[in-house]
Structure formats: C-alpha cells, structure tokens
Motif scaffolding. Structure first.
Motif, PDB file in Angstrom:
ATOM      1  N   MET A  18       0.803  -1.251   0.031  1.00  0.00           N
ATOM      2  CA  MET A  18      -0.043   0.101   0.020  1.00  0.00           C
ATOM      3  C   MET A  18       0.785   1.165  -0.087  1.00  0.00           C
ATOM      4  O   MET A  18       0.506   2.198  -0.536  1.00  0.00           O
ATOM      5  CB  MET A  18      -0.880  -0.087   1.296  1.00  0.00           C
ATOM      6  CG  MET A  18      -1.936  -0.861   0.932  1.00  0.00           C
ATOM      7  SD  MET A  18      -3.297  -0.872  -0.314  1.00  0.00           S
ATOM      8  CE  MET A  18      -3.640   1.063  -0.348  1.00  0.00           C
ATOM      9  N   LEU A  19       2.025   1.072   0.714  1.00  0.00           N
ATOM     10  CA  LEU A  19       2.907   2.197   0.624  1.00  0.00           C
ATOM     11  C   LEU A  19       3.337   2.671  -0.683  1.00  0.00           C
ATOM     12  O   LEU A  19       3.462   3.791  -1.185  1.00  0.00           O
ATOM     13  CB  LEU A  19       3.935   1.973   1.667  1.00  0.00           C
ATOM     14  CG  LEU A  19       3.530   2.356   3.327  1.00  0.00           C
ATOM     15  CD1 LEU A  19       4.597   1.895   4.023  1.00  0.00           C
ATOM     16  CD2 LEU A  19       3.085   3.485   3.510  1.00  0.00           C
ATOM     17  N   ALA A  20       3.830   1.442  -1.377  1.00  0.00           N
ATOM     18  CA  ALA A  20       4.357   1.575  -2.610  1.00  0.00           C
ATOM     19  C   ALA A  20       3.411   2.212  -3.634  1.00  0.00           C
ATOM     20  O   ALA A  20       3.731   2.876  -4.354  1.00  0.00           O
ATOM     21  CB  ALA A  20       5.139   0.122  -3.129  1.00  0.00           C
ATOM     22  N   VAL A  21       2.063   1.498  -3.496  1.00  0.00           N
ATOM     23  CA  VAL A  21       1.137   2.126  -4.197  1.00  0.00           C
ATOM     24  C   VAL A  21       0.675   3.604  -4.382  1.00  0.00           C
ATOM     25  O   VAL A  21       0.494   4.203  -5.280  1.00  0.00           O
ATOM     26  CB  VAL A  21      -0.109   1.229  -4.375  1.00  0.00           C
ATOM     27  CG1 VAL A  21      -1.396   1.727  -4.936  1.00  0.00           C
ATOM     28  CG2 VAL A  21      -0.090  -0.264  -4.952  1.00  0.00           C
ATOM     29  N   LEU A  22       0.497   3.929  -3.128  1.00  0.00           N
ATOM     30  CA  LEU A  22      -0.059   5.241  -2.576  1.00  0.00           C
ATOM     31  C   LEU A  22       1.158   6.381  -3.006  1.00  0.00           C
ATOM     32  O   LEU A  22       0.975   7.454  -3.077  1.00  0.00           O
ATOM     33  CB  LEU A  22      -0.343   5.581  -1.117  1.00  0.00           C
ATOM     34  CG  LEU A  22      -1.829   4.603  -0.860  1.00  0.00           C
ATOM     35  CD1 LEU A  22      -2.026   4.741   0.604  1.00  0.00           C
ATOM     36  CD2 LEU A  22      -2.770   4.929  -1.776  1.00  0.00           C
ATOM     37  N   ARG A  23       2.402   6.011  -2.968  1.00  0.00           N
ATOM     38  CA  ARG A  23       3.407   6.870  -3.162  1.00  0.00           C
ATOM     39  C   ARG A  23       3.681   7.262  -4.770  1.00  0.00           C
ATOM     40  O   ARG A  23       4.425   8.113  -5.026  1.00  0.00           O
ATOM     41  CB  ARG A  23       4.817   6.408  -2.466  1.00  0.00           C
ATOM     42  CG  ARG A  23       4.831   6.585  -1.112  1.00  0.00           C
ATOM     43  CD  ARG A  23       6.051   5.989  -0.648  1.00  0.00           C
ATOM     44  NE  ARG A  23       7.294   6.724  -1.085  1.00  0.00           N
ATOM     45  CZ  ARG A  23       7.874   7.650  -0.478  1.00  0.00           C
ATOM     46  NH1 ARG A  23       7.384   8.410   0.679  1.00  0.00           N
ATOM     47  NH2 ARG A  23       8.876   8.039  -1.103  1.00  0.00           N
ATOM     48  N   ILE A 163      -7.855  -3.970  -2.781  1.00  0.00           N
ATOM     49  CA  ILE A 163      -7.477  -2.744  -2.035  1.00  0.00           C
ATOM     50  C   ILE A 163      -6.332  -1.964  -3.052  1.00  0.00           C
ATOM     51  O   ILE A 163      -6.478  -0.861  -3.215  1.00  0.00           O
ATOM     52  CB  ILE A 163      -7.176  -2.953  -0.741  1.00  0.00           C
ATOM     53  CG1 ILE A 163      -8.599  -3.126  -0.038  1.00  0.00           C
ATOM     54  CG2 ILE A 163      -6.838  -1.538  -0.003  1.00  0.00           C
ATOM     55  CD1 ILE A 163      -8.511  -3.559   1.447  1.00  0.00           C
ATOM     56  N   TYR A 164      -5.243  -2.895  -2.855  1.00  0.00           N
ATOM     57  CA  TYR A 164      -4.344  -2.205  -3.708  1.00  0.00           C
ATOM     58  C   TYR A 164      -4.316  -1.970  -5.213  1.00  0.00           C
ATOM     59  O   TYR A 164      -3.932  -1.022  -5.892  1.00  0.00           O
ATOM     60  CB  TYR A 164      -2.909  -2.785  -3.359  1.00  0.00           C
ATOM     61  CG  TYR A 164      -2.361  -4.086  -3.953  1.00  0.00           C
ATOM     62  CD1 TYR A 164      -2.156  -4.181  -5.721  1.00  0.00           C
ATOM     63  CD2 TYR A 164      -2.271  -5.517  -3.392  1.00  0.00           C
ATOM     64  CE1 TYR A 164      -1.847  -5.284  -6.109  1.00  0.00           C
ATOM     65  CE2 TYR A 164      -1.974  -6.605  -3.892  1.00  0.00           C
ATOM     66  CZ  TYR A 164      -1.852  -6.466  -5.315  1.00  0.00           C
ATOM     67  OH  TYR A 164      -1.358  -7.612  -5.873  1.00  0.00           O
ATOM     68  N   GLY A 168      -4.163   1.754  -7.203  1.00  0.00           N
ATOM     69  CA  GLY A 168      -2.790   1.997  -8.025  1.00  0.00           C
ATOM     70  C   GLY A 168      -3.022   1.541  -9.523  1.00  0.00           C
ATOM     71  O   GLY A 168      -2.455   2.129 -10.262  1.00  0.00           O
ATOM     72  N   GLY A 169      -4.083   1.038 -10.024  1.00  0.00           N
ATOM     73  CA  GLY A 169      -4.339   0.801 -11.599  1.00  0.00           C
ATOM     74  C   GLY A 169      -3.180  -0.031 -12.040  1.00  0.00           C
ATOM     75  O   GLY A 169      -2.366  -0.977 -11.000  1.00  0.00           O
ATOM     76  N   PHE A 170      -2.852   0.005 -13.219  1.00  0.00           N
ATOM     77  CA  PHE A 170      -1.730  -0.902 -13.802  1.00  0.00           C
ATOM     78  C   PHE A 170      -0.241  -0.196 -13.186  1.00  0.00           C
ATOM     79  O   PHE A 170       0.352  -1.240 -13.084  1.00  0.00           O
ATOM     80  CB  PHE A 170      -1.885  -0.594 -15.095  1.00  0.00           C
ATOM     81  CG  PHE A 170      -0.925  -1.434 -15.852  1.00  0.00           C
ATOM     82  CD1 PHE A 170      -1.155  -2.853 -16.069  1.00  0.00           C
ATOM     83  CD2 PHE A 170       0.333  -0.820 -16.688  1.00  0.00           C
ATOM     84  CE1 PHE A 170      -0.109  -3.822 -16.804  1.00  0.00           C
ATOM     85  CE2 PHE A 170       1.052  -1.755 -17.495  1.00  0.00           C
ATOM     86  CZ  PHE A 170       0.864  -3.067 -17.482  1.00  0.00           C
ATOM     87  N   LEU A 175       4.284  -2.225  -9.863  1.00  0.00           N
ATOM     88  CA  LEU A 175       5.264  -1.744  -8.925  1.00  0.00           C
ATOM     89  C   LEU A 175       5.105  -3.177  -7.987  1.00  0.00           C
ATOM     90  O   LEU A 175       5.996  -3.621  -7.475  1.00  0.00           O
ATOM     91  CB  LEU A 175       4.712  -0.624  -8.435  1.00  0.00           C
ATOM     92  CG  LEU A 175       5.691  -0.140  -7.136  1.00  0.00           C
ATOM     93  CD1 LEU A 175       7.256   0.061  -7.557  1.00  0.00           C
ATOM     94  CD2 LEU A 175       5.178   1.142  -6.527  1.00  0.00           C
ATOM     95  N   THR A 176       3.728  -3.388  -7.497  1.00  0.00           N
ATOM     96  CA  THR A 176       3.480  -4.279  -6.735  1.00  0.00           C
ATOM     97  C   THR A 176       4.237  -5.959  -7.323  1.00  0.00           C
ATOM     98  O   THR A 176       4.618  -6.647  -6.585  1.00  0.00           O
ATOM     99  CB  THR A 176       2.089  -4.586  -6.053  1.00  0.00           C
ATOM    100  OG1 THR A 176       1.431  -4.843  -7.382  1.00  0.00           O
ATOM    101  CG2 THR A 176       1.620  -3.422  -5.333  1.00  0.00           C
TER     102      THR A 176
END
Length: 477
Positions: A18-23, A163-164, A168-170, A175-176
C-alpha cells in the motif's frame, strides 16, 4: 507460532504494498490507470509479464503434479507458457505498432463494432474466470497455512489484491508485481534448496522412483500424452490473453515490446524447472502427496518459523500477482471496450469495473473450488471463441466481419454445450471433456465457420489492408 508469524508477515507485506502504491504518481486518465501512460521500462513490464502467469497453478499445482509424474509435469504449465511466450515474441511488433490499446479496439478497426463487443465479452469472461482460479488457489493455500476456512481465506487474499489494485491501477500492479516477484523468487529458491538437500538429490530420487515402479519419472517426455490437451488449450488461450497484450501495448517502443517478451521467455525456463524439481524432491520425502500440497508440507516440516513465514509471503505473492493482473485487464475490457471510456467519469468507472470483476470472480471461486476446472472453462471459451478471428485478422486478408462474428458465435455455442455437460446435462459427446479432441474440434469448427462465411460474403479489403499496414504487415498492392 508459524501461523502467528505468518499473519504478522502478511500484514507487513500488505502495508509495504500500500505504501508503494500510494506513493506512486496518481492516475489522471484511463490510459494512466490501465497502461501507466506507456512510460514503464521493458524490464519492469517483463517482470509483470512473468508474474501474470506465475500464479497458483505454477507455484502449487505444478509441484504437486511433479510429485506424481516427475520431470514430465513440466508439460502442464511450463510448456504452454513457453509456447505462448514464443508466439507472443513473434507477434509483439505487430501488436505494438497498432494505434490501439485493447484487443476490442483492434477488432473494431479490423472488423466491426459488433465483432469488437462480442470479443470483449469473451475477454471479460476469460479474465474473470482466470482471476477466480487464483482466488481458489489463495483460498486453499491460506486455508491450509493459516488454519482458516476456505471461504474466509478467499476473502482475505482477494481483499488484499482488491484494495491495492483499485488505488494503484496498472502502474500499481506493475510496482507490486516487482516486489512480489522478488519475494517469490527467494521463496522458490529456498523451498527448492531445502527439499533437494533433504531428499538426497537426483540419485536418491531416481532410486525412490525406481522402487515405486515409476520408470519414466526422470524422463521429460515420459508423460507428454497425459498433458498434451492442456498444452493445446492453455498455449492457444494464453497466446491471445488480453493481459499479456496489455503489457505489450504498454511498452514504450516496438523494440521494447520484443525485448520484454524475449526476456520473459528466457526467465520462465528456470522458474518452472525449480517448481518441478521441488515436487520431485518431495517424492523422496513423503510416501503420499501431503494434504495441503508439496510446498506447504516442505515449509511446515523442514523450515524454521521465520524463513517459513518468508516463503509463505512469497507463495502468496505468486498467487496475488497473477490475480491482480487478471482483475486489472478484466476491468480494462469492461471500461474501455464495453462501457466506453468517453467522459470525465471514465476514471471512476475504471475503479467500479475493478470492483465488478473482483465480485464476480469471488462468487465463482466460492462455487467451483478447483483451479484446473476454472482454468479449463476460461481457456476453452477464449480458444474456441476468439483465437481464430483474432489471429487470422492479422494474417488472412479475405477474412471479414461477418465471418468473424459467425465464428465467435459458433465458438460460444460450442463452449456453452460443453460447460452444460460439465455441470450435469445428460448429453452424449463424441469426445471426453477436457480432451485434446475437444480443443481441436472447437478450433476447427471456429476456423471452418470463419473461412466459409468470409468466402460467401463480400470482402472487406480496404479495411483489412488499413489494419495490416498499421501493424507493419505487407498487403498486396
């Protein structure tokens, strides 16, 4: 102790994702949400390409099949993936050159809006059922590992992905997927090394297999007949799989598209081989296939709690990285090809589409609890309904929209008949379900209808030539 550590590791893993996606940079358009603005490097897309097919079947089912069938289990997932990736490498340049983002848009240009809509329905169903197969995988894996019921295990794994993915979309998926691939690779290597060391290696496995009367256990070609129907069904279906075409379309350049598929092909070989060898090593360790599968048994019996929790996260990553890409592509098809992306609310509809695909797949996963059965249903539909008109649209100039539509309808009817029989309809068929004959019959029927109807109706050379030229294919003057 292992379960509590694993739960803690899962919460930490979800927090990192989630941190990776939201950043990441926020999505502003539908192209951002589903293609990351065509800004990602080829190696990142190659990793997410690998993660798309390295899921529950690869991480769990292949090892269990190798326990029973030895080296020949590579035919189950490994060979179809390699064959499909090789064909994708050949098609990558033509796909990337087209000024379209989805298969639906491509087929609307090549044939007609009606053909594009029907094709999009097939793709939507394929992606949704394929996502459901990964939910089945996560339900069984989490259930066995964390002591949860199947239903709550599906809810847990699906909720994390949903949720992620919706935020985050594509770009978030890619990234994940990179994070998940690293975890998966480490986990696969750890389990393989431990199982191989405990088993005594190749010689000990050979002795055990000989004593059990498995004379072709170490023979790669020993069980190819058993798996040839899956090779045909899966390879043909995966060659036209929309989430892979999505990654090709998302590359920066045509050269990157080729490099992405070629790198993926090379990396798939050792990855699938590691899983097969792990299953073979377990044959020396256990008298019968362990309840819950080979991977879970090796982790629980031979690893300390902390490395075991790391492997748990890695296998979870394998399943969820495949699930997220399938959900994202299904949502892309629903948003762009079925709903239409025009208007300021298109980005919001993208998120609603993600929720719809997830909900339908979740419902399927609760009713059909077999990875193989769900995967076969998805592959059968896309192979008999879409393969012929989609691929021949690139290579046969005489094929037209009426032929494509008739071919897809024939494939849909063929699929529904077999699906009805699998659910108990007392109808006699001239072949067994899930057989090579069924796959070949479906493809030949689709091809026959496409060719005959195209030849009996007016040609559409101008439309075909324009499409082929855009894809970099030569047309007669």
């Amino acid at each position: 102790m292992l379960q509590w550590i694993s739960v803690g590791a899962l919460l930490l893993y979800f927090t990192v994702l989630m941190l990776a996606v939201l950043r990441e940079k926020k999505n502003q358009t539908v192209e951002d949400y589903f293609f990351a603005g065509r800004s990602l490097p080829f190696w990142a897309l190659s990793i997410t390409f690998i993660a798309s097919w390295w899921g529950a079947g690869s991480a769990l089912s292949t090892a269990d099949l190798a326990f029973a069938d030895g080296l020949g289990a590579f035919w189950y997932y490994g060979v179809p993936v390699l064959l499909a990736t090789f064909l994708m490498t050949l098609l990558a340049a033509a796909i990337r050159k087209l000024p379209f983002l989805t298969q639906g848009q491509m087929m609307e240009s090549r044939y007609s809006p009606k053909v594009a809509k029907l094709l999009s329905v097939f793709i939507f169903l394929f992606m949704t059922f394929s996502a459901a197969s990964q939910m089945v995988g996560v339900g069984k894996f989490f259930g066995n590992y964390l002591g949860l019921s199947y239903e709550w295990a599906v809810v847990l794994g699906t909720s994390i992905v949903f949720i992620y993915s919706i935020f985050g979309g594509f770009r978030g998926v890619v990234l994940t997927d990179i994070i998940q691939f690293v975890l998966l690779l480490l986990s696969a290597i750890i389990v393989f090394i431990v199982a191989w060391k405990q088993s005594g290696g190749w010689t000990a496995i050979a002795v055990e297999a000989s004593a059990a009367g498995k004379l072709s256990y170490l023979d790669f070609a020993g069980t190819w007949r058993k798996y040839i129907s899956y090779v045909l069904a899966f390879a043909l279906a995966w060659t036209i799989q929309a989430n892979v075409w999505q990654r090709i379309s998302a590359t920066r350049t045509v050269k990157d598209a080729r490099k992405m598929t070629a790198l993926s092909f090379i990396l798939y070989i050792p990855l699938y081989l590691i899983v097969v060898l792990t299953g073979m090593a377990a044959f020396k360790l256990y008298p019968t296939l362990p309840e819950g599968g080979v991977v879970a048994a090796v982790v629980q019996d031979y690893l300390a709690p902390i490395p075991a929790a790391l492997v748990f996260i890695g296998i979870s990553a394998a399943i969820m990285s495949t699930m997220d890409s399938l959900i994202n592509t299904g949502a892309m098809t629903l948003t762009i090809d079925l709903w239409g992306q025009k208007g300021q609310s298109a980005l919001q509809r993208s998120r609603w589409s993600t929720a719809i695909v997830t909900l339908i797949a979740f419902t399927v996963a609760l009713r059909i609890r077999s990875i193989l059965d769900v995967t076969w249903i998805a592959s059968d539909a896309i192979t008999t309904g879409v393969l012929v008109p989609l691929l021949l649209g690139f290579f046969w100039r005489r094929g037209n929209s009426k032929g494509a539509f008739a071919s897809m309808l024939a494939g849909l009817i063929f699929t529904l008949i077999h699906l009805s029989v699998s659910f108990g309809l007392p109808l006699a068929l001239p072949w067994e379900l899930h057989s090579t004959k069924q796959i070949m019959a479906g493809v030949l029927l689709s091809l026959l209808v496409y060719v005959v109807v195209s030849l009996l109706t007016p040609a559409e050379y101008e439309k075909a030539d324009k499409f082929r030229q855009a894809a970099g294919l030569k047309s007669p003057k």
